[in-house]
Design an enzyme around this catalytic site. Structure first.
Site: not given
Lengths: 404, 256
Positions: B51, B62, B176
């Site tokens: 990724e 993040d 995911y």
């Protein structure tokens, strides 16, 4: 100009034309859906509305006056100028209209914790205040640069029992505080509500904040009519994220004879890179969950905004403003730091009212607008906040100008 | 290259009764010149696919480690354009599948149609956009899918059953599974509800289910891997590359 009658924005997907939407990680989607459901139910519940109105009247001090600024009018020798005195609200700005509403919503959703971001500190103070009132835990994220600029507001929030967390990432201003608040919310979403401070962020936030701020425009319309038996020719408000402006404009959107002016922060000038004039000089993109105009580079990296006023220092703008800009219903313009400083002093001297630096941008534009209008006309300035928080910074800026 | 190439890499691994391991690296962290070498190294360590993060100024999904890597990459002048160009340059020599991960704004500004075509030229196999939930994915989904590139969807611990079903239905390449309530970043332990969450995803997904966000050691990878098809490891790998500790990376991949 396309007609905006009837005006029904946003649509069910949270879009204002192509603007708006919900661009957030999946983790936050259920919370947005829950919030939307809770909100739509609440505003149809007379008990909630009564509760909201009770606190707005008894705690916030509404309604705020629509004050005929006679000295200002005489000095400028043109149209009659009115000031909507949001600076007289408890905590000194319009921000509390929204935080009272959202804090009551928080309780309805069974949550007892709140996270918020703040730029100038006004929204942080307004959030900490209602959290103290209603017994909610409160964490406020604030950029470290803003903490430096607005030390007293940090202390105010702490006095009110909130925890202020400094954000050093990025430019250390409002945009970065929003990022951190969103991250915090993602980590605590099950028991925490995010009280966003402006008409920005993912749907339903821009709508909720607009609706809670609409009291500004509704009162203005009613008060102006009581005093003049007509509507004003124009309304002027400053725009950072744009919540005071949206709350002021919304009840006038369908009154096509009322010209609407949104005033952005021109910083050092919009021909420089140091400004926050998103609608004047930005490009459409996606930030903080919404599609809107943004200050960004050619690769889609968000750029820092610059303004002497921490509350306008945001590289985005509410999506509904983008829509009203593209449909030409509202005229967006900008005022430089210097013009705002001049207006700050001018209003203080002529009316004995020290405006917030944010609101001083609206005042500065009004001074220009007055020259283009005649004595039979009239307009309203949204005086969104008081300037006590800014006097130290203004003093430094004026001394700097003198020395430099 | 493309969706089918990614699927084959995953299926080969699963057929051999092994778990999938997808490391995340930030493109341009350590300079774009190191990209080809890092990809090769990860492949040699046994990574199934990589990724590849494209830096964005405001990465709300993040944590601090990847934010910092993004800041370094941006300071190096890394852009979506420069990464695609670089991938195109060594496309012929590369065999490990590449999944691009970035936020919607850089893609939107690049031009969505142009992005999809250039991904093909660069040999990109899959795309992850963390701030594009089901409600907004129409903006890019058709363009990406027309080019036979996998649009990988993310599920969250907070997703109710009906959303999980929809996400599992739509995803391509893999599903995911965001396995913490929060943002990316190394964590020491996992919540117990994760087990039933992964089992639920497995039940609905036709594609492999990979757990990610907060996986930082072989023990966690094995624990999570017991209920799904493998893991994505981001912050820990980014951190180790930044320290220059490639030995640890090798150990992490091989022992997971």
């Amino acid at each position: 100009m396309i007609t905006l009658k009837p005006y029904t924005m946003p649509n069910t997907k949270g879009r204002y034309g192509k603007f708006g939407g919900k661009f957030v990680p999946e983790l936050l989607m259920p919370a947005l859906i829950e919030l939307e459901e809770a909100y739509e139910k609440a505003i149809k519940d007379p008990e909630f509305i009564n509760q909201l109105n009770y606190y707005l009247k008894q705690y916030v001090g509404r309604e705020t006056p629509l004050y005929y600024a006679e000295n200002l009018t005489k000095q400028l020798g043109g149209p009659k100028i009115y000031l909507k005195r949001e600076d007289l609200n408890h905590t000194g700005a319009h921000k509390i209209n929204n935080t009272v509403g959202q804090a009551l919503l928080t309780l309805r959703m069974g949550k007892r914790k709140v996270v918020a971001e703040t730029g100038a500190g006004q929204h942080g103070v307004a959030t900490a205040t209602v959290c103290a009132l209603l017994g909610l835990d409160c964490v406020v994220f604030m950029g470290e640069e803003d903490i430096r600029r607005q030390k007293l507001n940090v202390f105010r929030m702490e006095l009110l029992g909130a925890e202020v967390r400094s954000v050093s990432q990025g430019s250390g201003t409002l945009k970065d505080a929003v990022n951190e608040a969103l991250r915090y919310w993602a980590s605590h979403v099950t028991d925490t509500h995010y009280i966003i401070g402006s008409v920005v962020g993912p749907h339903p936030f821009p709508k909720i904040v607009r609706d809670f701020q609409t009291v500004i425009g509704e009162e203005t319309k009613k008060q102006f009519y009581e005093q003049n038996e007509t509507l004003p020719d124009a309304v002027v408000a400053c725009v950072g994220g744009g919540s005071n402006a949206m709350g002021m404009f919304y009840p006038f959107v369908q009154d096509e004879d009322v010209a609407l002016y949104g005033v952005e922060a021109g910083g050092a000038g919009i021909d420089t890179t140091k400004h926050a004039a998103t609608l004047t000089d930005g490009k459409v993109g996606v930030l903080h969950g919404t599609m809107t105009h943004l200050l960004q580079d050619e690769d889609g990296q968000i750029q820092e905004a610059f303004s002497i006023s921490a509350g306008l220092d945001y590289p985005g703008v509410g999506p509904e403003h983008s829509y009203l800009h593209d449909t030409s219903r509202v005229t967006y313009t900008s005022i430089t730091d210097k013009e705002a400083l001049d207006a700050f002093q001018f209003l203080s001297k002529t009316e004995g009212i020290i405006p917030a630096l944010e609101s001083a941008h609206a005042v500065a534009y009004a001074l220009k607008l007055a020259k283009e209008m005649n004595g039979n006309q009239s307009f309203v300035i949204c005086l969104s906040g008081r300037g006590d928080k800014d006097v130290e910074q203004v003093k430094a800026a004026l001394e700097g100008n003198k020395n430099g | 290259m493309g969706k089918h190439y990614l699927e084959k890499a995953f299926n080969d691994k699963l057929s051999a009764n092994e778990k999938i391991f997808v490391p995340y690296i930030m493109a341009g962290d350590g300079g774009l010149d190191s990209l080809e070498e890092r990809l090769r190294f990860l492949q040699e360590c046994g990574a199934t696919a990589v990724e590849l993060g494209i830096p964005f100024s405001d990465p709300v999904a993040d944590g601090p480690t990847i934010q910092d890597a993004g800041v370094r990459a941006l300071a190096n002048g890394t852009t979506l354009h420069s990464v695609i160009e670089r991938l195109e340059q060594f496309k012929a020599e590369r065999t490990i599948p590449i999944i691009l991960m970035t936020y919607i704004n850089p893609i939107f500004i690049y031009g969505i149609e142009r992005f999809a075509s250039d991904c093909v030229k660069a040999g990109v196999d899959g795309v992850i956009v963390p701030d594009l939930p089901l409600e907004e994915e129409a903006m890019i989904a058709d363009y990406i899918q027309d080019k036979e590139i996998a649009l990988i969807r993310l599920a969250a611990l907070t997703s109710p059953e009906e959303r999980i079903v929809e996400i599992a239905e739509r995803t391509e390449g893999f599903l995911y599974a965001v396995s913490v309530t929060g943002i990316t970043g190394a964590r020491t332990s996992h919540q117990t509800e994760v087990k039933s969450y992964l089992q639920k995803l497995k039940q609905h997904a036709h594609a492999p289910v990979l757990a990610g966000f907060g996986v930082s050691n072989p023990k966690q990878a094995q624990e999570l891997g017991a209920y799904c098809d493998g893991v994505v490891v981001g912050s820990k790998i980014v951190d180790l590359f930044h320290q220059g500790n490639t030995e640890e990376i090798k150990k992490l991949i091989q022992e997971s």
